[in-house]
Design an enzyme around this catalytic site. Structure first.
Site, PDB file in Angstrom:
ATOM      1  CB  SER A   1      -9.154  -1.708   1.110  1.00  0.00           C
ATOM      2  OG  SER A   1     -10.066  -2.605   1.725  1.00  0.00           O
TER       3      SER A   1
ATOM      4  CD  GLU B   1     -13.472   1.336   3.572  1.00  0.00           C
ATOM      5  OE1 GLU B   1     -12.449   1.346   2.858  1.00  0.00           O
ATOM      6  OE2 GLU B   1     -13.890   0.320   4.136  1.00  0.00           O
TER       7      GLU B   1
ATOM      8  CE  LYS C   1      -3.987   1.173   4.518  1.00  0.00           C
ATOM      9  NZ  LYS C   1      -4.318   1.017   5.960  1.00  0.00           N
TER      10      LYS C   1
ATOM     11  CG  ASN D   1      -1.975  -1.060   1.179  1.00  0.00           C
ATOM     12  OD1 ASN D   1      -2.426  -1.448   0.105  1.00  0.00           O
ATOM     13  ND2 ASN D   1      -2.360  -1.557   2.344  1.00  0.00           N
TER      14      ASN D   1
ATOM     15  CG  HIS E   1      -6.964   2.053   1.005  1.00  0.00           C
ATOM     16  ND1 HIS E   1      -5.818   1.312   0.807  1.00  0.00           N
ATOM     17  CD2 HIS E   1      -7.651   1.424   1.990  1.00  0.00           C
ATOM     18  CE1 HIS E   1      -5.827   0.268   1.627  1.00  0.00           C
ATOM     19  NE2 HIS E   1      -6.919   0.325   2.357  1.00  0.00           N
TER      20      HIS E   1
ATOM     21  CG  HIS F   1     -11.111  -2.057   7.059  1.00  0.00           C
ATOM     22  ND1 HIS F   1     -10.779  -2.355   8.365  1.00  0.00           N
ATOM     23  CD2 HIS F   1     -10.120  -2.554   6.285  1.00  0.00           C
ATOM     24  CE1 HIS F   1      -9.617  -2.989   8.374  1.00  0.00           C
ATOM     25  NE2 HIS F   1      -9.194  -3.128   7.126  1.00  0.00           N
TER      26      HIS F   1
ATOM     27  CG  ASP G   1     -11.408   4.242   6.837  1.00  0.00           C
ATOM     28  OD1 ASP G   1     -10.344   4.729   6.416  1.00  0.00           O
ATOM     29  OD2 ASP G   1     -11.444   3.145   7.442  1.00  0.00           O
TER      30      ASP G   1
END
Length: 384
Positions: free
Chosen positions: A179, A175, A236, A49, A207, A135, A204
């Site tokens: 992910s 998110e 990440k 990541n 990423h 997640h 969130d």
């Protein structure tokens, strides 16, 4: 009683192995770099990541080394004892100014930050609305927090709105970048619905931060509307580890008083905070890193767009969905024989019959690296 536990453990492991779902830890010999070594063999790393290549950056490593020499290697205590330093305060000031929030609280991981927030904020009678593909840390916290949790269909904001209840205290969570699929949320529409329906909004941005949006601002760079709570992680694009919750001053005070993950965990070190501040500066100024992975992403897209297994995304996460777990493992093994390291993601992390390679691109990759991987994947696709 011991025999019962042993039998349970044995049965569970046997079932995982029978279903081609057994996980294992891999010991690498040269750290998180675009090329690493294992058992004497070199591998191109397409599973990290480290989207901007900061983890192996000489500039960031030098900054961390200097900070360790000056400040030592451990904080020695929780933030409320002696674990919070001037370096933490500087990082907080820079991060909140960049992202436009009042305050930030630091945690050892994104998992801890998500758990701390949901378990502290929500109680019996509250309503928690989560994207179905959020997640595991968010889903687990949701099941433990006492609130009634409902999951809306992935990126289906009409479904989210239909679940809203004006008479209940409601937190909605999504998110920025998912992910396993690498797709984006419509942050502006999500926050807009939350504002209209009187729901507290949380994103969130694990990423997304540092990678997507104007100047790497993540969720805050792809929407004119900001969520009321933002979680960012440093494992990440920042190339390090840890996480932060960004929120209002009052919310920050509340979490400081009642979030057990914050109160009872040792803070990351002052040297680590200094290194994170350096990483933030590099994200803000070294735009070539985002430009590099976008160039590699466009190349990858051009080479593989005709393959049915390829999933097009506008993020560094490039799923290669094969469906069957055994087939995903076989492809991983074949790529490793060619010196290419990828990871097979299988249920329960992803839905049944959607096993995949989770391929990630980084600014530390070279064009020939991406070409090599694409050639191997194309051959696999053509062979069926």
């Amino acid at each position: 009683m011991t025999r019962a536990f042993n039998q349970r453990i044995s049965d569970a492991l046997m079932e995982r192995e029978r279903s081609n779902l057994l996980r294992s830890v891999q010991t690498l010999e040269s750290g998180n770099q675009s090329v690493f070594h294992k058992d004497g063999q070199s591998f191109l790393n397409f599973s990290s990541n480290d989207y901007l290549g900061l983890a192996s950056s000489s500039e960031l490593k030098h900054s961390y080394q200097q900070a360790i020499g000056e400040l030592g290697v451990g904080s020695g205590a929780s933030p409320l004892v002696t674990g919070y330093s001037a370096q933490h305060e500087s990082l907080k000031s820079a991060l909140t100014e960049w992202l436009g929030f009042d305050t930030a609280l630091f945690f050892s991981s994104g998992y801890a930050a998500n758990q701390a927030l949901l378990l502290t904020l929500l109680t019996k009678g509250d309503l928690l609305l989560q994207d179905r593909l959020n997640h595991a840390s968010l889903m687990e916290a949701g099941s433990l927090c006492g609130a009634d949790m409902k999951r809306f269909r992935h990126n289906d904001l009409a479904h989210l709105e239909s679940l809203a209840r004006a008479e209940r205290s409601t937190l909605a969570v999504t998110e920025s970048v998912f992910s396993m699929d690498g797709d984006l949320s419509d942050i502006e529409a999500f926050v807009g619905i939350c504002q209209t329906r009187g729901m507290l909004s949380m994103v969130d941005d694990a990423h997304g931060i540092g990678v997507i949006g104007d100047n790497g601002l993540g969720a805050c760079g792809i929407s004119e509307l900001k969520p009321e709570i933002l979680v960012v992680t440093f494992g990440k694009a920042f190339g390090l580890n840890g996480a932060a919750i960004l929120c209002s001053e009052e919310m920050g005070q509340y979490l400081t008083q009642f979030a057990r993950h914050y109160i009872y965990s040792t803070a990351f070190s002052a040297a680590h905070a200094r290194a994170l501040l350096q990483a933030l500066s590099m994200i803000q100024t070294q735009h070539w890193r985002r430009e590099k992975w976008m160039e590699l992403s466009a190349m990858f897209e051009e080479l593989l767009s005709d393959c049915p297994e390829y999933v097009s995304t506008s993020t560094p996460i490039k799923p290669w969905v094969v469906g069957d777990s055994a087939r995903a493992l076989a492809l991983c093994s074949s790529l490793k024989e060619k010196g290419v390291w990828t990871t097979a993601i299988r249920p329960p992390t992803v839905p049944r019959e959607s096993a995949r390679l989770r391929i990630t691109l980084s600014a530390s990759h070279q064009h020939q690296d991406v070409l090599m991987l694409a050639n191997q994947l194309t051959r696999f696709s053509e062979e069926g």
